[in-house]
Enzyme design. Sequence first.
Site, PDB file in Angstrom:
ATOM      1  N   CYS A   2       0.828  -1.202   0.000  1.00 13.92           N
ATOM      2  CA  CYS A   2       0.000   0.000   0.000  1.00 13.92           C
ATOM      3  C   CYS A   2       0.869   1.261   0.000  1.00 13.92           C
ATOM      4  O   CYS A   2       2.025   1.237   0.382  1.00 13.92           O
ATOM      5  CB  CYS A   2      -0.874   0.013   1.242  1.00 13.92           C
ATOM      6  SG  CYS A   2      -1.825  -1.492   1.421  1.00 13.92           S
ATOM      7  N   ARG A  27       3.741   1.021  -7.036  1.00 14.70           N
ATOM      8  CA  ARG A  27       3.691  -0.063  -6.039  1.00 14.70           C
ATOM      9  C   ARG A  27       2.516  -0.997  -6.286  1.00 14.70           C
ATOM     10  O   ARG A  27       2.410  -2.044  -5.680  1.00 14.70           O
ATOM     11  CB  ARG A  27       3.584   0.526  -4.631  1.00 14.70           C
ATOM     12  CG  ARG A  27       4.756   1.407  -4.221  1.00 14.70           C
ATOM     13  CD  ARG A  27       4.399   2.297  -3.049  1.00 14.70           C
ATOM     14  NE  ARG A  27       4.230   1.567  -1.825  1.00 14.70           N
ATOM     15  CZ  ARG A  27       5.204   1.289  -0.966  1.00 14.70           C
ATOM     16  NH1 ARG A  27       6.433   1.670  -1.261  1.00 14.70           N
ATOM     17  NH2 ARG A  27       4.998   0.628   0.141  1.00 14.70           N
ATOM     18  N   TRP A  74      -3.252  -2.046  -1.585  1.00 17.32           N
ATOM     19  CA  TRP A  74      -2.943  -3.317  -2.263  1.00 17.32           C
ATOM     20  C   TRP A  74      -3.612  -4.367  -1.387  1.00 17.32           C
ATOM     21  O   TRP A  74      -3.102  -4.684  -0.305  1.00 17.32           O
ATOM     22  CB  TRP A  74      -1.432  -3.504  -2.323  1.00 17.32           C
ATOM     23  CG  TRP A  74      -1.002  -4.861  -2.803  1.00 17.32           C
ATOM     24  CD1 TRP A  74      -0.669  -5.938  -2.028  1.00 17.32           C
ATOM     25  CD2 TRP A  74      -0.860  -5.307  -4.149  1.00 17.32           C
ATOM     26  NE1 TRP A  74      -0.338  -7.002  -2.801  1.00 17.32           N
ATOM     27  CE2 TRP A  74      -0.445  -6.642  -4.117  1.00 17.32           C
ATOM     28  CE3 TRP A  74      -1.048  -4.709  -5.380  1.00 17.32           C
ATOM     29  CZ2 TRP A  74      -0.198  -7.399  -5.264  1.00 17.32           C
ATOM     30  CZ3 TRP A  74      -0.797  -5.463  -6.529  1.00 17.32           C
ATOM     31  CH2 TRP A  74      -0.405  -6.783  -6.457  1.00 17.32           C
ATOM     32  N   ASN A 100      -0.374   0.351   6.196  1.00 18.54           N
ATOM     33  CA  ASN A 100       0.304  -0.545   5.253  1.00 18.54           C
ATOM     34  C   ASN A 100       0.858  -1.691   6.083  1.00 18.54           C
ATOM     35  O   ASN A 100       1.568  -1.457   7.059  1.00 18.54           O
ATOM     36  CB  ASN A 100       1.445   0.193   4.543  1.00 18.54           C
ATOM     37  CG  ASN A 100       2.147  -0.731   3.545  1.00 18.54           C
ATOM     38  OD1 ASN A 100       1.605  -1.770   3.181  1.00 18.54           O
ATOM     39  ND2 ASN A 100       3.336  -0.357   3.136  1.00 18.54           N
ATOM     40  N   GLY A 101       0.486  -2.928   5.735  1.00 22.83           N
ATOM     41  CA  GLY A 101       1.004  -4.080   6.487  1.00 22.83           C
ATOM     42  C   GLY A 101      -0.131  -5.038   6.814  1.00 22.83           C
ATOM     43  O   GLY A 101      -1.169  -5.032   6.166  1.00 22.83           O
ATOM     44  N   GLU A 483      13.795 -23.277 -13.398  1.00 22.93           N
ATOM     45  CA  GLU A 483      13.500 -21.879 -13.070  1.00 22.93           C
ATOM     46  C   GLU A 483      14.722 -21.005 -13.339  1.00 22.93           C
ATOM     47  O   GLU A 483      14.619 -19.924 -13.923  1.00 22.93           O
ATOM     48  CB  GLU A 483      13.047 -21.760 -11.612  1.00 22.93           C
ATOM     49  CG  GLU A 483      12.806 -20.338 -11.124  1.00 22.93           C
ATOM     50  CD  GLU A 483      11.839 -19.530 -11.973  1.00 22.93           C
ATOM     51  OE1 GLU A 483      11.115 -20.127 -12.792  1.00 22.93           O
ATOM     52  OE2 GLU A 483      11.851 -18.293 -11.870  1.00 22.93           O
ATOM     53  N   LYS A 487      14.835 -17.839 -16.032  1.00 24.29           N
ATOM     54  CA  LYS A 487      15.272 -16.502 -15.643  1.00 24.29           C
ATOM     55  C   LYS A 487      16.331 -15.990 -16.610  1.00 24.29           C
ATOM     56  O   LYS A 487      16.295 -14.867 -17.084  1.00 24.29           O
ATOM     57  CB  LYS A 487      15.839 -16.524 -14.218  1.00 24.29           C
ATOM     58  CG  LYS A 487      14.811 -16.668 -13.136  1.00 24.29           C
ATOM     59  CD  LYS A 487      14.101 -15.387 -12.785  1.00 24.29           C
ATOM     60  CE  LYS A 487      12.742 -15.197 -13.316  1.00 24.29           C
ATOM     61  NZ  LYS A 487      11.764 -16.185 -13.449  1.00 24.29           N
ATOM     62  N   GLU A 490      14.893 -15.365 -20.267  1.00 30.21           N
ATOM     63  CA  GLU A 490      13.878 -14.317 -20.491  1.00 30.21           C
ATOM     64  C   GLU A 490      14.429 -12.907 -20.306  1.00 30.21           C
ATOM     65  O   GLU A 490      13.834 -11.957 -20.807  1.00 30.21           O
ATOM     66  CB  GLU A 490      12.653 -14.527 -19.617  1.00 30.21           C
ATOM     67  CG  GLU A 490      12.851 -14.341 -18.135  1.00 30.21           C
ATOM     68  CD  GLU A 490      11.538 -14.529 -17.383  1.00 30.21           C
ATOM     69  OE1 GLU A 490      10.479 -14.171 -17.911  1.00 30.21           O
ATOM     70  OE2 GLU A 490      11.567 -15.044 -16.262  1.00 30.21           O
ATOM     71  N   HIS A 506      21.289 -39.630 -22.071  1.00 28.24           N
ATOM     72  CA  HIS A 506      20.329 -40.168 -23.055  1.00 28.24           C
ATOM     73  C   HIS A 506      20.176 -39.235 -24.255  1.00 28.24           C
ATOM     74  O   HIS A 506      19.179 -39.299 -24.969  1.00 28.24           O
ATOM     75  CB  HIS A 506      18.983 -40.409 -22.369  1.00 28.24           C
ATOM     76  CG  HIS A 506      19.081 -41.384 -21.250  1.00 28.24           C
ATOM     77  ND1 HIS A 506      19.239 -42.738 -21.439  1.00 28.24           N
ATOM     78  CD2 HIS A 506      19.121 -41.210 -19.906  1.00 28.24           C
ATOM     79  CE1 HIS A 506      19.352 -43.355 -20.276  1.00 28.24           C
ATOM     80  NE2 HIS A 506      19.267 -42.445 -19.318  1.00 28.24           N
ATOM     81  N   LYS A 605       4.154  -8.642 -18.312  1.00 26.98           N
ATOM     82  CA  LYS A 605       4.134  -9.099 -16.916  1.00 26.98           C
ATOM     83  C   LYS A 605       2.950 -10.030 -16.669  1.00 26.98           C
ATOM     84  O   LYS A 605       3.055 -10.994 -15.935  1.00 26.98           O
ATOM     85  CB  LYS A 605       4.035  -7.901 -15.953  1.00 26.98           C
ATOM     86  CG  LYS A 605       4.059  -8.304 -14.481  1.00 26.98           C
ATOM     87  CD  LYS A 605       5.291  -9.103 -14.134  1.00 26.98           C
ATOM     88  CE  LYS A 605       5.271  -9.647 -12.719  1.00 26.98           C
ATOM     89  NZ  LYS A 605       6.394 -10.606 -12.482  1.00 26.98           N
TER      90      LYS A 605
END
Length: 610
Positions: A2, A27, A74, A100-101, A483, A487, A490, A506, A605
């Site tokens: 937030c 944010r 948020w 915020n939190g 992963e 990264k 991309e 193989h 995104k």
Amino acid sequence: MCGIVGYIGSQEAQSILLDGLSKLEYRGYDSAGLAIYNGENIGFCKSQGRLADLKQKLETCLLPGNLGIGHTRWATHGKPSDENAHPHTDEQKMFAVVHNGIIENYAELKEELIAKGHVFTSETDTEVIAKLLSDHWDGSLVSTVQKVVQELRGAYALGIISEYEPDKLVAVRLASPLVIGVGKGENMIASDIPAILKYTRDVYLLDDGDMAVLTPDHVQLMRVDGTPIERETIQITWDVKQAEKDGYDHFMLKEINEQPRAIRDTLAGRIKKGRVDLSNELSISKEDLKNFERIHFVACGTAYHAGMIGKYVLEKLVRIPVEVDVASEYRYREPIVNERTLFVAISQSGETADTLAALKEAKRQGARILAITNVVGSSVAREADEVIITWAGPEIAVASTKAYTSQLIAVYLLGIYFAQMLETQSEQQLQTWVEELLQLPDKAASLLQPEQVEKVESYAREMSKHSSLFFIGRGLDYAVALEGSLKLKEISYIHSEAYAAGELKHGTLALIEEDVPVIALSTQKVLAEKTVSNVQEVKARGAYVLGVTNEADAELSKTADELISIPATLDLFAPVLAVIPLQLFAYYACLQRGFDVDKPRNLAKSVTVE
Ligand code: AGP
């Protein structure tokens, strides 16, 4: 996360608050609001949606006055809506609060306040604070705030104004950032520096447990117990653009560094008395669990890699068969789905079209739907029967980092919670897992120390000169290798392949020749010996090997050319730590090649098309 802005001074507060909130839009948020004291009482204006929606509302609900607070929300507790937007207030509108939190004990506090006759109008944890202020009012705003804060558990940054003392703006910080902007005849609070840079570069950075009392001409700092604090202001030299990234050069680097907090926040409130407790969020009963014949993890990209970890974790802990699918493939393989299927969608954005389509198909065929997502009120969350929110905060960089590690935490919590219910694991084993989960934020933080980062950066700058790079691993290490490879691809556009280490012989081994770079992960004790043999296979063909291991595999240090060590942890949780050097590796490889870290070519995104 937030956005908070507060102003007290001689100017009209409304435009200053709106300007400050606009500097915090990066944010991420889903609603916004203002509260301004107009000389007689506090006026409120709140709106779901964007700041533009709030501005439109303000055209018909003017808020004059020079003391006010503003907020971009948020959502964590309660869906995005006008009622849930901040600021929140008491029944008599004598207080206004922005927050915020996460208030971990808000449910019990809310129950106590309702029992005293308080009436709540929102689903938020924040409204509890406003009601507590009213309930504890003792004639002094400062001492009332101090009393209320003593009852709160969790993470919070607060901005508070009151009609009782309209010459004050009070701020409190505990684990959520808050800064104080010191002006001439005016002072401000904000959750982040960009919001105040236009008005002042002199700031106090509050520490956890600090409180500030602002009047137009003075800022008084103290601890929440009233102990006075003497502190120098600091001069901000950043420009606004850089300040949005908290001084980091890119959002991706900021988000990599936010992972200890994101892991801590995703764990927050979900471990009580040494056990995982998701009963506030999930309605899945022991009978439901016993009824499930299979679990499907379905997701895309990085979230799919989290699903691979999920398969391993759930099958190991809960002994229910688990399948994991790329969402875009799921519907077309005619999966066996019915009311005895638990379908788990993992999605940072909660808006990925492939994942949403697969979810709807599984729902149509009768599956129970559980969503693991980073966005409250997202499409995936709304379609699901059950939701586990990853509290990573908005993830701005296209390459997902803190959302991924938060997804892993959610999967671990889910596996342990189910194992507790089905009693498929010993109490002692469950306790061991829970205790180690709580160590992960600090262990993750140790991988972000300068000397660790510099080491990874040097390997990345060297190895990024190659046009192709291999990642290998077994078991959980294989899922992390996938992963790490994604990264790198991309954001640095280096071709890369992730391979199950035992699979190399193989076919792919044919590609290994002199100087081909290979990143070998070996964090699983039971697989260490075999992984080292695979590393020896590639070394024998001339590969240059960078090993990633913990104390599991001392042998690897004798075989690999270079080694990155991660803190010792249980094999099960090693992915949370092993991925961090790989994220940093990709980041520095991209820098070395001069590409756009946060907005890589061809990618978005949130992929809202199939
Ligand atoms: C991750 O680095 C990628 N940007 C991408 O693979 C992403 O994970 C995928 O598109 C899924 O997005 P979601 O988690 O928002 O559903």
